[in-house]
Design a protein around this motif. Structure first.
Motif, PDB file in Angstrom:
ATOM      1  N   VAL A 208       0.838  -1.199   0.000  1.00  0.00           N
ATOM      2  CA  VAL A 208       0.000   0.000   0.000  1.00  0.00           C
ATOM      3  C   VAL A 208       0.874   1.250   0.000  1.00  0.00           C
ATOM      4  CG1 VAL A 208      -1.818   1.260   1.225  1.00  0.00           C
ATOM      5  CG2 VAL A 208      -1.829  -1.244   1.213  1.00  0.00           C
ATOM      6  N   VAL A 209       1.933   1.227   0.787  1.00  0.00           N
ATOM      7  CA  VAL A 209       2.846   2.370   0.856  1.00  0.00           C
ATOM      8  C   VAL A 209       3.504   2.625  -0.504  1.00  0.00           C
ATOM      9  CG1 VAL A 209       4.986   3.228   1.885  1.00  0.00           C
ATOM     10  CG2 VAL A 209       3.298   2.069   3.315  1.00  0.00           C
ATOM     11  N   LYS A 210       3.939   1.575  -1.140  1.00  0.00           N
ATOM     12  CA  LYS A 210       4.591   1.714  -2.448  1.00  0.00           C
ATOM     13  C   LYS A 210       3.634   2.331  -3.461  1.00  0.00           C
ATOM     14  CE  LYS A 210       7.331  -0.860  -5.832  1.00  0.00           C
ATOM     15  NZ  LYS A 210       7.918  -2.182  -6.191  1.00  0.00           N
ATOM     16  N   GLU A 211       2.384   1.888  -3.465  1.00  0.00           N
ATOM     17  CA  GLU A 211       1.396   2.449  -4.381  1.00  0.00           C
ATOM     18  C   GLU A 211       1.108   3.911  -4.049  1.00  0.00           C
ATOM     19  OE1 GLU A 211      -0.271   1.199  -7.197  1.00  0.00           O
ATOM     20  OE2 GLU A 211       1.475  -0.123  -6.983  1.00  0.00           O
ATOM     21  N   ALA A 212       1.035   4.220  -2.764  1.00  0.00           N
ATOM     22  CA  ALA A 212       0.780   5.608  -2.356  1.00  0.00           C
ATOM     23  C   ALA A 212       1.922   6.515  -2.796  1.00  0.00           C
ATOM     24  CB  ALA A 212       0.601   5.680  -0.841  1.00  0.00           C
ATOM     25  N   GLU A 213       3.136   6.047  -2.648  1.00  0.00           N
ATOM     26  CA  GLU A 213       4.296   6.848  -3.057  1.00  0.00           C
ATOM     27  C   GLU A 213       4.335   7.065  -4.567  1.00  0.00           C
ATOM     28  OE1 GLU A 213       7.346   5.583   0.578  1.00  0.00           O
ATOM     29  OE2 GLU A 213       7.468   4.562  -1.367  1.00  0.00           O
ATOM     30  N   ALA A 214       3.697   6.130  -5.304  1.00  0.00           N
ATOM     31  CA  ALA A 214       3.625   6.265  -6.765  1.00  0.00           C
ATOM     32  C   ALA A 214       2.442   7.138  -7.188  1.00  0.00           C
ATOM     33  CB  ALA A 214       3.521   4.888  -7.408  1.00  0.00           C
ATOM     34  N   GLY A 215       1.662   7.618  -6.228  1.00  0.00           N
ATOM     35  CA  GLY A 215       0.559   8.523  -6.533  1.00  0.00           C
ATOM     36  C   GLY A 215      -0.807   7.878  -6.594  1.00  0.00           C
ATOM     37  N   GLU A 216      -0.937   6.592  -6.242  1.00  0.00           N
ATOM     38  CA  GLU A 216      -2.227   5.906  -6.303  1.00  0.00           C
ATOM     39  C   GLU A 216      -3.167   6.506  -5.245  1.00  0.00           C
ATOM     40  OE1 GLU A 216      -5.397   3.262  -6.757  1.00  0.00           O
ATOM     41  OE2 GLU A 216      -4.466   3.778  -4.858  1.00  0.00           O
ATOM     42  N   PRO A 217      -4.297   7.121  -5.670  1.00  0.00           N
ATOM     43  CA  PRO A 217      -5.142   7.869  -4.725  1.00  0.00           C
ATOM     44  C   PRO A 217      -5.803   7.024  -3.650  1.00  0.00           C
ATOM     45  CG  PRO A 217      -6.195   7.719  -6.896  1.00  0.00           C
ATOM     46  CD  PRO A 217      -4.792   7.215  -7.057  1.00  0.00           C
ATOM     47  N   ASN A 218      -6.190   5.791  -3.962  1.00  0.00           N
ATOM     48  CA  ASN A 218      -6.829   4.940  -2.951  1.00  0.00           C
ATOM     49  C   ASN A 218      -5.845   4.582  -1.843  1.00  0.00           C
ATOM     50  OD1 ASN A 218      -9.468   4.546  -4.310  1.00  0.00           O
ATOM     51  ND2 ASN A 218      -8.223   3.518  -5.861  1.00  0.00           N
ATOM     52  N   ALA A 219      -4.623   4.263  -2.225  1.00  0.00           N
ATOM     53  CA  ALA A 219      -3.591   3.944  -1.237  1.00  0.00           C
ATOM     54  C   ALA A 219      -3.271   5.163  -0.379  1.00  0.00           C
ATOM     55  CB  ALA A 219      -2.332   3.440  -1.942  1.00  0.00           C
ATOM     56  N   GLN A 220      -3.201   6.331  -1.008  1.00  0.00           N
ATOM     57  CA  GLN A 220      -2.925   7.560  -0.258  1.00  0.00           C
ATOM     58  C   GLN A 220      -4.041   7.835   0.744  1.00  0.00           C
ATOM     59  OE1 GLN A 220      -2.403  10.428  -3.411  1.00  0.00           O
ATOM     60  NE2 GLN A 220      -0.174  10.099  -3.474  1.00  0.00           N
ATOM     61  N   ARG A 221      -5.285   7.627   0.318  1.00  0.00           N
ATOM     62  CA  ARG A 221      -6.433   7.866   1.203  1.00  0.00           C
ATOM     63  C   ARG A 221      -6.389   6.921   2.404  1.00  0.00           C
ATOM     64  NH1 ARG A 221     -10.633   4.844   1.430  1.00  0.00           N
ATOM     65  NH2 ARG A 221     -10.205   3.934  -0.619  1.00  0.00           N
ATOM     66  N   ILE A 222      -6.066   5.659   2.176  1.00  0.00           N
ATOM     67  CA  ILE A 222      -6.006   4.683   3.270  1.00  0.00           C
ATOM     68  C   ILE A 222      -4.956   5.102   4.297  1.00  0.00           C
ATOM     69  CG2 ILE A 222      -5.332   2.309   3.847  1.00  0.00           C
ATOM     70  CD1 ILE A 222      -6.612   1.474   1.130  1.00  0.00           C
TER      71      ILE A 222
END
Length: 303
Positions: A208-222
């Motif tokens: 989830v962290v890796k996706e958030a760092e890549a800009g994935e909005p759902n991962a960032q929201r979580i």
């Protein structure tokens, strides 16, 4: 010369550290888990082994004046009595036992009042004020643990389910989860969740962290929501105690100390509710907290 041994017994290992009365480390030893809920007799054997190895590593003519232990699961059932009896029979040394969160608090805040918020697989906040201690959170994954590594993993899986049920296009986060879990269809998520330990589900957090760092909005929201949830258990504890400003708030556990989005959301939420918080991130071994608490206990006994 006398010394104190502080013991930190968790779910994977037990660490025993000997300190002189000035707080300098003299020796340390490590053994298996010390969480009595896993298996009490085995945990006690691990605790004894760590203490004995620590004592044997001290070559000078010294004696242990006090044992102070922080053990996971010690507050459940009759475990405390069983551990105390075993240690008294083995060592015959004055001792005190508390839970592992209490010694972590003392380690991070050097025995002073304040709040410690811990977020790893689970989540809990512990506050100490004028000799009284209270906790918020720590209810376990069925009743709470919002913001924890387990919660982050479950929220990611729920996002995948939502995409399936609503017919949304698969997000990058969803695609990575499917690849990681090696599943062919979303329905197989149930098999994974209901057959997995909490640690295994929490292990989804780096994805989830890796996706958030890549800009994935759902991962960032979580991750942002995780930080907000952790802030809320901290804020509730602050209001319970009615701390005077400034209050020290220590952070511990990889979710809070290693994930920038979680930490930033935590800081922002806390600052909006608590005036002048002083944030502390300290990687001091929890056994040092046992040392601080042992000194306090010894001083109180002299009065």
């Amino acid at each position: 010369m006398a010394y104190i041994i502080g013991v930190d017994g968790g779910g994977t290992k037990t660490i025993a550290v000997a300190y002189n009365f000035q707080g300098a480390e003299l020796a340390r030893a490590e053994s298996g888990y010390g969480n009595v809920l896993v298996h009490r007799e085995t945990a006690i054997a691990h605790i004894i082994k760590a203490i004995e190895q620590c004592q044997s590593a001290i070559v000078d003519d010294c004696e242990c004046a006090y044992l102070f232990l922080g053990l996971a699961g010690i507050q459940s059932g009759t475990h405390r009595e069983a551990v105390e009896t075993s240690l008294q029979e083995r060592f015959g040394i004055p001792l005190m036992i508390t839970n592992d969160a209490r010694i972590a608090h003392a380690a991070c805040l050097q025995g002073q009042d304040g709040i410690l918020t811990i977020a790893g697989t689970g989540a809990v906040a512990l506050g100490v004020h004028q000799g009284q201690s209270l906790m918020t959170g720590g209810w376990g994954h069925l009743l709470g643990d919002e913001g924890s590594g387990y919660w982050i993993g479950i929220e990611a899986l729920r996002q995948l389910i939502l995409e399936e049920e609503c017919g949304f296009e698969s997000s990058s986060l969803g695609q990575r989860l499917v690849e990681y879990l090696k599943i062919q269809k979303t329905a197989q998520i149930k098999d994974f969740v209901y057959s997995s330990s909490k640690d295994k589900i929490a292990a989804l957090t780096p994805l989830v962290v890796k996706e958030a760092e890549a800009g994935e909005p759902n991962a960032q929201r979580i991750l942002q929501r995780a930080g907000e949830h952790l802030a809320q258990i901290t804020i509730r504890l602050y209001h319970k105690f009615r701390f005077e400003s400034p209050v020290s708030i220590a952070l511990k556990g990889s979710v809070l100390t290693k994930i920038a989005l979680v930490q930033e959301a935590f800081y922002e939420e806390v600052k909006n509710a608590i005036p002048d918080p002083v944030f502390v991130i300290d990687e001091t071994c929890s056994s040092k907290g046992a040392y601080y608490l042992a000194l306090q206990a010894m001083n109180e006994q002299k009065r």
